[in-house]
Design a protein around this motif. Structure first.
Motif, PDB file in Angstrom:
ATOM      1  N   LEU A  15       3.294   2.339   5.041  1.00 49.68           N
ATOM      2  CA  LEU A  15       3.243   1.197   5.936  1.00 49.68           C
ATOM      3  C   LEU A  15       4.471   1.141   6.843  1.00 49.68           C
ATOM      4  O   LEU A  15       5.541   1.636   6.480  1.00 49.68           O
ATOM      5  CB  LEU A  15       3.172  -0.102   5.121  1.00 49.68           C
ATOM      6  CG  LEU A  15       2.114  -0.176   4.021  1.00 49.68           C
ATOM      7  CD1 LEU A  15       2.364  -1.370   3.124  1.00 49.68           C
ATOM      8  CD2 LEU A  15       0.725  -0.261   4.628  1.00 49.68           C
ATOM      9  N   SER A  17      -6.796 -10.152   1.069  1.00 42.81           N
ATOM     10  CA  SER A  17      -5.825  -9.910   2.132  1.00 42.81           C
ATOM     11  C   SER A  17      -4.635 -10.839   1.963  1.00 42.81           C
ATOM     12  O   SER A  17      -4.780 -12.024   1.645  1.00 42.81           O
ATOM     13  CB  SER A  17      -6.471 -10.130   3.495  1.00 42.81           C
ATOM     14  OG  SER A  17      -7.516  -9.201   3.719  1.00 42.81           O
ATOM     15  N   THR A  70      -4.567   4.055   3.527  1.00 42.81           N
ATOM     16  CA  THR A  70      -4.910   4.003   2.114  1.00 42.81           C
ATOM     17  C   THR A  70      -5.225   5.390   1.628  1.00 42.81           C
ATOM     18  O   THR A  70      -5.932   6.136   2.280  1.00 42.81           O
ATOM     19  CB  THR A  70      -6.133   3.098   1.886  1.00 42.81           C
ATOM     20  OG1 THR A  70      -5.839   1.792   2.344  1.00 42.81           O
ATOM     21  CG2 THR A  70      -6.496   3.042   0.411  1.00 42.81           C
ATOM     22  N   GLU A 111      -0.015 -11.142   2.903  1.00 40.91           N
ATOM     23  CA  GLU A 111       1.138 -10.631   3.629  1.00 40.91           C
ATOM     24  C   GLU A 111       2.218 -10.244   2.636  1.00 40.91           C
ATOM     25  O   GLU A 111       2.605 -11.048   1.777  1.00 40.91           O
ATOM     26  CB  GLU A 111       1.677 -11.683   4.604  1.00 40.91           C
ATOM     27  CG  GLU A 111       2.769 -11.159   5.519  1.00 40.91           C
ATOM     28  CD  GLU A 111       3.196 -12.175   6.568  1.00 40.91           C
ATOM     29  OE1 GLU A 111       3.038 -11.901   7.769  1.00 40.91           O
ATOM     30  OE2 GLU A 111       3.673 -13.263   6.165  1.00 40.91           O
ATOM     31  N   LEU A 112       2.680  -9.015   2.746  1.00 49.06           N
ATOM     32  CA  LEU A 112       3.768  -8.527   1.904  1.00 49.06           C
ATOM     33  C   LEU A 112       5.070  -8.742   2.666  1.00 49.06           C
ATOM     34  O   LEU A 112       5.246  -8.240   3.776  1.00 49.06           O
ATOM     35  CB  LEU A 112       3.558  -7.049   1.590  1.00 49.06           C
ATOM     36  CG  LEU A 112       4.572  -6.367   0.676  1.00 49.06           C
ATOM     37  CD1 LEU A 112       4.572  -7.017  -0.704  1.00 49.06           C
ATOM     38  CD2 LEU A 112       4.273  -4.881   0.562  1.00 49.06           C
ATOM     39  N   VAL A 157      -1.516  -6.583   3.920  1.00 52.85           N
ATOM     40  CA  VAL A 157      -1.992  -5.629   2.927  1.00 52.85           C
ATOM     41  C   VAL A 157      -3.242  -6.179   2.258  1.00 52.85           C
ATOM     42  O   VAL A 157      -3.478  -7.387   2.240  1.00 52.85           O
ATOM     43  CB  VAL A 157      -0.929  -5.322   1.833  1.00 52.85           C
ATOM     44  CG1 VAL A 157       0.279  -4.630   2.407  1.00 52.85           C
ATOM     45  CG2 VAL A 157      -0.524  -6.599   1.114  1.00 52.85           C
ATOM     46  N   ARG A 158      -4.018  -5.274   1.715  1.00 50.38           N
ATOM     47  CA  ARG A 158      -5.151  -5.637   0.855  1.00 50.38           C
ATOM     48  C   ARG A 158      -5.276  -4.533  -0.177  1.00 50.38           C
ATOM     49  O   ARG A 158      -5.844  -3.476   0.097  1.00 50.38           O
ATOM     50  CB  ARG A 158      -6.443  -5.801   1.651  1.00 50.38           C
ATOM     51  CG  ARG A 158      -7.616  -6.306   0.779  1.00 50.38           C
ATOM     52  CD  ARG A 158      -8.835  -6.635   1.643  1.00 50.38           C
ATOM     53  NE  ARG A 158      -9.293  -5.462   2.385  1.00 50.38           N
ATOM     54  CZ  ARG A 158     -10.107  -4.529   1.884  1.00 50.38           C
ATOM     55  NH1 ARG A 158     -10.522  -4.623   0.628  1.00 50.38           N
ATOM     56  NH2 ARG A 158     -10.479  -3.508   2.622  1.00 50.38           N
ATOM     57  N   LEU A 159      -4.729  -4.765  -1.340  1.00 47.66           N
ATOM     58  CA  LEU A 159      -4.698  -3.747  -2.381  1.00 47.66           C
ATOM     59  C   LEU A 159      -5.979  -3.840  -3.205  1.00 47.66           C
ATOM     60  O   LEU A 159      -6.256  -4.872  -3.815  1.00 47.66           O
ATOM     61  CB  LEU A 159      -3.474  -3.928  -3.272  1.00 47.66           C
ATOM     62  CG  LEU A 159      -2.123  -3.968  -2.531  1.00 47.66           C
ATOM     63  CD1 LEU A 159      -0.981  -4.060  -3.523  1.00 47.66           C
ATOM     64  CD2 LEU A 159      -1.964  -2.764  -1.620  1.00 47.66           C
ATOM     65  N   THR A 195       4.174  -7.246   6.454  1.00 48.34           N
ATOM     66  CA  THR A 195       3.032  -6.411   6.823  1.00 48.34           C
ATOM     67  C   THR A 195       1.794  -6.921   6.094  1.00 48.34           C
ATOM     68  O   THR A 195       1.886  -7.343   4.935  1.00 48.34           O
ATOM     69  CB  THR A 195       3.276  -4.930   6.469  1.00 48.34           C
ATOM     70  OG1 THR A 195       2.165  -4.136   6.907  1.00 48.34           O
ATOM     71  CG2 THR A 195       3.462  -4.723   4.982  1.00 48.34           C
ATOM     72  N   TRP A 247      -0.086   3.947  -0.023  1.00 50.82           N
ATOM     73  CA  TRP A 247      -0.052   3.427   1.344  1.00 50.82           C
ATOM     74  C   TRP A 247       1.298   3.747   1.965  1.00 50.82           C
ATOM     75  O   TRP A 247       2.346   3.566   1.343  1.00 50.82           O
ATOM     76  CB  TRP A 247      -0.236   1.905   1.366  1.00 50.82           C
ATOM     77  CG  TRP A 247      -1.559   1.428   0.879  1.00 50.82           C
ATOM     78  CD1 TRP A 247      -2.646   1.080   1.622  1.00 50.82           C
ATOM     79  CD2 TRP A 247      -1.944   1.235  -0.483  1.00 50.82           C
ATOM     80  NE1 TRP A 247      -3.688   0.694   0.804  1.00 50.82           N
ATOM     81  CE2 TRP A 247      -3.282   0.780  -0.490  1.00 50.82           C
ATOM     82  CE3 TRP A 247      -1.287   1.407  -1.704  1.00 50.82           C
ATOM     83  CZ2 TRP A 247      -3.970   0.494  -1.659  1.00 50.82           C
ATOM     84  CZ3 TRP A 247      -1.969   1.133  -2.868  1.00 50.82           C
ATOM     85  CH2 TRP A 247      -3.290   0.681  -2.845  1.00 50.82           C
ATOM     86  N   GLU A 297      -4.580  -2.485   7.840  1.00 49.41           N
ATOM     87  CA  GLU A 297      -3.412  -2.208   7.032  1.00 49.41           C
ATOM     88  C   GLU A 297      -3.086  -0.755   7.223  1.00 49.41           C
ATOM     89  O   GLU A 297      -3.889   0.015   7.739  1.00 49.41           O
ATOM     90  CB  GLU A 297      -3.645  -2.571   5.566  1.00 49.41           C
ATOM     91  CG  GLU A 297      -4.872  -1.947   4.966  1.00 49.41           C
ATOM     92  CD  GLU A 297      -5.284  -2.620   3.683  1.00 49.41           C
ATOM     93  OE1 GLU A 297      -5.156  -1.987   2.637  1.00 49.41           O
ATOM     94  OE2 GLU A 297      -5.733  -3.758   3.722  1.00 49.41           O
ATOM     95  N   SER A 298      -1.909  -0.339   6.827  1.00 52.26           N
ATOM     96  CA  SER A 298      -1.384   0.909   7.332  1.00 52.26           C
ATOM     97  C   SER A 298      -1.693   2.114   6.478  1.00 52.26           C
ATOM     98  O   SER A 298      -0.832   2.898   6.156  1.00 52.26           O
ATOM     99  CB  SER A 298       0.132   0.769   7.512  1.00 52.26           C
ATOM    100  OG  SER A 298       0.640   1.837   8.237  1.00 52.26           O
TER     101      SER A 298
END
Length: 329
Positions: A126, A84, A326, A86-87, A140-142, A138, A124, A323-324
């Motif tokens: 977002l 996790s 997937t 922050e972008l 994120v967890r890619l 935002t 995603w 997160e927004s």
């Protein structure tokens, strides 16, 4: 998942992203209406450093980090897969050197942020938060390592300002096993819903794409508005990830647009080639994403043999994942 080259470092992931974008994108020239080709339509690696002006208007969205006097300033350039984070980013006004803090709302938001893997198998949509100083962020967890592309779709405030989509590369470190692009299918299955696509992309000309949503074999006729429409569609070109601006045909409350099962859009492909479509729709309070692989110049209507193929799916921002949304295969 296909076996492939394993990438374990930030530098390798970023190099792969630039190499894939240039190698594939450089072979496709943009096309304008009437079939005329526009010179200079290189891939993202070339476009990142292209001078603004000249032929920039002919390029599809997302290939440039700077355009029209604005720059996407991506503060977060690299992440680790599965962690996790922050972008953070900002949109710079090149005339003043300051962050833009005033935007026009488009489709219910000041800015739409899209993050997609270079192999177009993860996606995603977002909606980050903007601080008073113009910095957007935002969580994120890619989940997958490898090259990714970040797209900021926005319109600055001002009556003469036009909408822009700027793009920048994001490296995600870890072990990467690239997926092959999913094959073409006119039907996608996501979370118990089936979405059928009719229509196709035409190079250099607008064409209609219609998605019909069903569940358990029954048409869904009570879709809920999402971003000012009954669906939101993003189209990306395989290779350089050129971003297509797609507009819904009609909107809730206009007296003629029904809440399903059909959702209609008009899109123009900038060239021949393969594109990935991501349709977000809301039903039962949740946003889901159906994805399709299509080929510009070839209709997307399927025969009976394709009707049961699975096209993938995902979850949207209202799903509560932290997160927004997937989309992943």
């Amino acid at each position: 998942m296909n076996t492939g080259l394993k990438v374990t470092a930030f530098a390798a992931a970023l190099a792969a992203a630039f190499g894939a974008a240039y190698g594939v994108g450089a072979g496709m020239d943009p096309v304008v209406a009437g079939g005329e080709r526009v010179a200079g339509g290189g891939g993202a690696a070339h476009a990142e450093h292209a001078a603004v002006g000249g032929g920039e208007a002919a390029l599809p969205g997302g290939l440039l980090v700077s355009q029209g006097g604005y720059t996407l300033d991506l503060h977060t350039r690299a992440l680790r897969a599965g962690e996790s984070a922050e972008l953070r980013f900002a949109v710079l006004d090149e005339r003043t050197g300051r962050n833009v803090t005033a935007f026009r709302r488009e489709h219910g938001k000041e800015l739409h942020l899209i993050v997609a893997s270079r192999d177009l198998t993860t996606y995603w949509h977002l909606h980050p938060a903007r601080a008073a100083d113009g910095t957007w962020s935002t969580p994120v967890r890619l989940p997958e390592a490898g090259g990714h592309r970040v797209f900021a779709d926005f319109r600055p405030a001002g009556k003469d300002a036009r909408g822009l989509t700027l793009g920048a590369d994001l490296a995600v470190s870890g072990t990467s096993v690239p997926d092959a692009l999913p094959p073409h299918s006119a039907t996608a299955t996501v979370d118990g819903y089936q979405v059928h696509l009719e229509g196709g992309l035409t190079p250099g000309a607008g064409s209609e794409l219609t998605f019909a949503v069903t569940r358990a074999g029954k048409p869904v006729t009570d879709l809920e508005p999402y971003l000012g429409a009954y669906g939101h569609l993003v189209a990306l070109r395989a290779g350089d990830l050129a971003y297509l601006h797609v507009h819904p045909n009609g909107e809730p409350g206009d007296g003629r647009t029904r809440p399903g099962p059909g959702i209609s859009f008009t899109a123009t492909a900038p060239s021949t080639g393969t594109f990935r479509l991501f349709l977000d729709f809301r039903h039962g309070g949740k946003v889901r994403t159906a994805s399709f692989t299509v080929h510009a110049g070839r209709p997307a209507a399927a025969g009976p043999a394709e009707a049961g193929q699975e096209g993938g799916g995902g979850y949207g921002p209202e799903e509560g994942r932290g997160e927004s949304g997937t989309h992943a295969h």
